[in-house]
Design an enzyme around this catalytic site. Structure first.
Site: not given
Length: 755
Positions: A366, A473, A509, A609, A632-633, A643, A680
């Site tokens: 986190h 987010r 989101r 994604e 990214n995903d 990743r 994104c």
């Protein structure tokens, strides 16, 4: 006399010496006499640091003519090695050791065995206490520990007598270690310079010899009681309740906190006449010594837990429980910690927090997620961090190269300053573009939005000139909270963000937790073998309808009278989007029936994604108002490359034909349905990769605030029509190195890539 009894007797006699009215050197003469007699050794000597050299200050057994004559450099001879490494040494045959340095004026050729320990003041070796015997003999562990105990008390005497001041100690520490370099794992990329500050400052032991043994025993007993209460309290908190690695760690802490053996060892150290702090430190030093000799990673980790718990006990006993955040930062700071929680990171003043270095940490923790959003470089998995770095050290964090530079030399500082100056010049150049549109040379307007997740992030809209927030987010509020955030708290955050945006678009989101962003108070995904593909994001939210209903009401009420953009993460199939949209609309109907104001308009979007949803875009696109591609995903799923695995993190290329063809397909299908596409993720925040996306027809990017300026500069210097034509050729031809070709095109056209 047994070593423990000898140490107790020496400390008792030392207390008398310290209280006497004799001069400092006379006191040291009495000390070596006491040590030699108590330990039954023919020689006892004290070397002290003076002008960068270890000077023989007092001896019993060596020639008195050598006092103030024999001098050794740091690292020279056995005494110099002990001071340089701050490690004890014991030898049955000293002269056979490769570092032995013979000094004829001492007359030490008669003596064979040798044992020495460093005299440490504020983490710096300021001297050495040594004993020698005529006959070859092995010193057992208890004898060396007795010497270490005496050396702790000597440190106090030497400082009190003014023989070595703190300035000399500081110079000694720097001289002992000099410039250093440690390797780590890049958690958040970046370069930073500042002064080392420990998140939990170390306790400086000022007094080592106890006035009253019973008082010290009571202090330790009460410290253990408080320590156990704290551990029990942590185990009962919602943040740590339930199954998971955190529970295993706390169970280990609890086991050590109730370990009678640990308490017994501290009490044994107290029996020698030490204060509570000195006794804890004495036992802790032994633990650290064991850690260095153990290869088994599990045992090392458990001893590391005990070391961390000992630090906590030390702070309790010393009454120093605050963190550096509570004390306040006073200048450019590199924060040093074993580990750190996201809420703890947010307590620090962002004006001064330049970087973070962790002994532990992971790419999916986190604190890493939050630090990335804050733009703070983080280096993790740095071994020997606390052994090599001291409070106040000058540090340079080069997270991109996985390097921590400790007490860097002038040339390295100059190099860093030059890079910082170049970065500042680029920032000034980007600032001048803030109020200008992101429009290419051939007249194409690109929308550059920013990603956010913290309440303070919205302020970057004005600073960067971003067109809005393309990805807020909402899960960050959940990650930094010990319990599930109540609806009122969620609503207040969303309203604050909308107010700060002042009419500019904000895309919220819905909560994307689970997988690499677990929260213990929800549970449900701890046993996933592959968390990234497990119980997370929309899957988790639909499985816990109450969670999503609360968030939906918070969003709807926060945006009353305004436009609201809601985006659902990790949509795998069209029915998931439909079910999530229906849930939000049901909450809107409920609010309307109860007389609450609603948004002027609600637009619904989906994150692309998961590769599967690309195969059903013809079914999904008619249902949505907009889509956002999470590169990214999507990239890690396409390449089956985690990743979060440092060995795979750089394995795939965003400019590979596989990624670019997928992106082209999404853009074309969305255009056919007249659906807006935003990209994104990190890909859009890199100028060269962003150029590739724009060449594919992407017209909206949502990136980190730091990327807005560089990408805008790229857009305003590019002819996108020419790039699009070239991209079409490259994707239709086999074997083209698109990264190389696009880089060459950018150079030929003079496109600003921020290099």
């Amino acid at each position: 006399m047994p070593p423990v009894s000898a140490a107790r007797e020496i400390l008792r006699r030392l207390h008398e010496v310290m209280a006497s009215r004799t001069g400092a050197e006379a006191k040291l003469g009495r000390v070596v006499h006491i040590v030699a007699r108590a330990l039954d050794s023919e020689v006892a000597s004290i070397y002290l640091l003076r002008d960068g050299m270890l000077e023989l200050f007092a001896t019993e057994g060596l020639s008195q003519a050598a006092v103030h004559v024999t001098r050794l450099a740091m690292g020279q001879g056995l005494v110099g090695v002990i001071a340089a490494t701050r490690e004890p040494m014991s030898l049955a045959e000293a002269q056979a050791h490769p570092d032995f340095a013979y000094r004829p004026e001492t007359g030490e050729e008669r003596f064979h065995s040798f044992a020495g320990v460093p005299i440490v003041r504020r983490e710096a070796a300021i001297g050495v206490l040594a004993v020698q015997h005529r006959e070859p003999r092995d010193y057992d562990e208890v004898e060396v520990e007795a010497l270490q105990t005496v050396a702790m008390a000597l440190s106090e005497l030497i400082h009190g007598a003014g023989l070595v001041d703190d300035a000399e100690a500081a110079r000694a520490r720097a001289a002992n270690s000099g410039p250093g370099r440690l390797a780590g794992l890049r958690l958040v990329d970046g370069l930073a310079r500042g002064t080392a500050v420990f998140h939990q400052p170390r306790v400086i032991i000022e007094h080592t010899v106890a006035e009253d043994a019973e008082t010290e025993r009571q202090r330790v007993r009460k410290g253990f009681e408080r320590l156990r209460e704290q551990i029990e309290g942590l185990m009962g908190q919602a943040e740590f309740a339930g199954a998971g690695d955190h529970q295993e760690v706390l169970e280990t802490y609890k086991m050590f906190a109730y370990d009678e053996g640990w308490l017994r060892r501290i009490n044994e150290a107290l029996e020698t006449g030490l204060t509570a702090e000195a006794a804890i430190d004495r036992v802790q030093a032994k633990t650290r010594q064991r850690m260095r000799s153990i290869d088994d990673p599990y045992l090392r980790e458990r001893l590391s837990d005990l070391d961390d718990l000992a630090n906590r006990l030390m702070r309790i006993v010393a009454g120093q429980l605050g963190t550096a955040a509570q004390l306040g930062l006073r200048g450019d700071t590199i924060l040093i910690a074993r580990n750190l929680g996201p809420a703890e990171l947010l307590e620090y003043d962002r004006r001064f927090l330049k970087g973070v270095v962790l002994e532990e940490g992971s790419l999916t923790s986190h604190v890493t997620i939050v630090a990335r959003a804050m733009g703070v470089p983080v280096l993790g998995r740095v071994n020997e961090l606390f052994g090599q770095v001291s409070e106040g050290d000058e540090l340079i964090v080069d997270a991109g190269n996985g390097t921590l530079l400790i007490r860097p030399q002038a040339a390295m500082i100059k190099s860093y300053a030059e890079m910082s100056a170049a970065k500042a010049r680029r920032a000034e150049r980007y600032a001048r573009l803030r109020d200008l549109p992101a429009q290419s040379l051939d007249g194409r307007r690109v929308q550059i939005l920013m990603n956010a997740g913290l309440s303070d992030d919205a302020a970057a809209l004005d600073a960067t000139g971003a067109d809005g927030i393309g990805l807020f987010r909402t899960e960050f509020q959940f990650l930094v909270s010990a319990t599930l955030p109540r609806r009122e708290r969620q609503q207040a955050l969303y309203a604050q963000v909308l107010a700060a945006a002042r009419g500019r678009p904000v895309v919220f989101r819905t909560v994307d937790i689970g997988g690499d962003k677990t929260v213990p108070y929800l549970g449900g995904g701890e046993d996933d073998e592959n968390p990234a593909m497990g119980w997370r994001a929309l899957r988790l939210a639909l499985g816990r309808a109450g969670l999503m209903k609360v968030q939906a009401r918070a969003l709807l009420q926060a945006a009353a009278g305004q436009d609201l953009n809601i985006m659902f993460p990790m949509v795998s199939e069209p029915w998931e989007f439909a079910e999530a949209k229906a849930l939000v609309e049901a909450q809107a109907a409920l609010l309307a029936r109860t007389g609450h104001a609603l948004p002027a308009q609600v637009r619904y979007g989906a994150m692309i994604e998961v590769p599967a949803v690309i195969e059903v875009l013809d079914l999904l696109l008619p249902m949505v108002d907009f889509v956002s591609v999470g590169t990214n995903d999507l990239t890690q799923f396409l390449f089956a490359a985690d990743r979060a695995n440092p060995r795979l993190a750089d394995r795939y290329d965003w400019l590979s034909p596989a990624i670019l063809r997928v992106m082209r397909r999404i853009v074309r299908e969305a255009a056919a349905h007249k659906i807006q596409v935003t990209v994104c993720g990190e890909m859009g925040g890199r100028p060269l990769e962003a150029l590739a996306l724009l060449a594919l027809g992407v017209e909206r990017l949502s990136i980190t605030p730091a990327g807005v300026g560089p990408v805008k500069a790229m857009v305003r210097s590019a002819n996108l029509a020419a790039a699009s034509a070239a991209m079409t050729e490259w994707l239709n031809a086999p074997g083209v190195d698109i990264r190389r070709e696009l880089g060459a095109l950018a150079q030929a056209q003079g496109i600003d890539l921020g290099l």
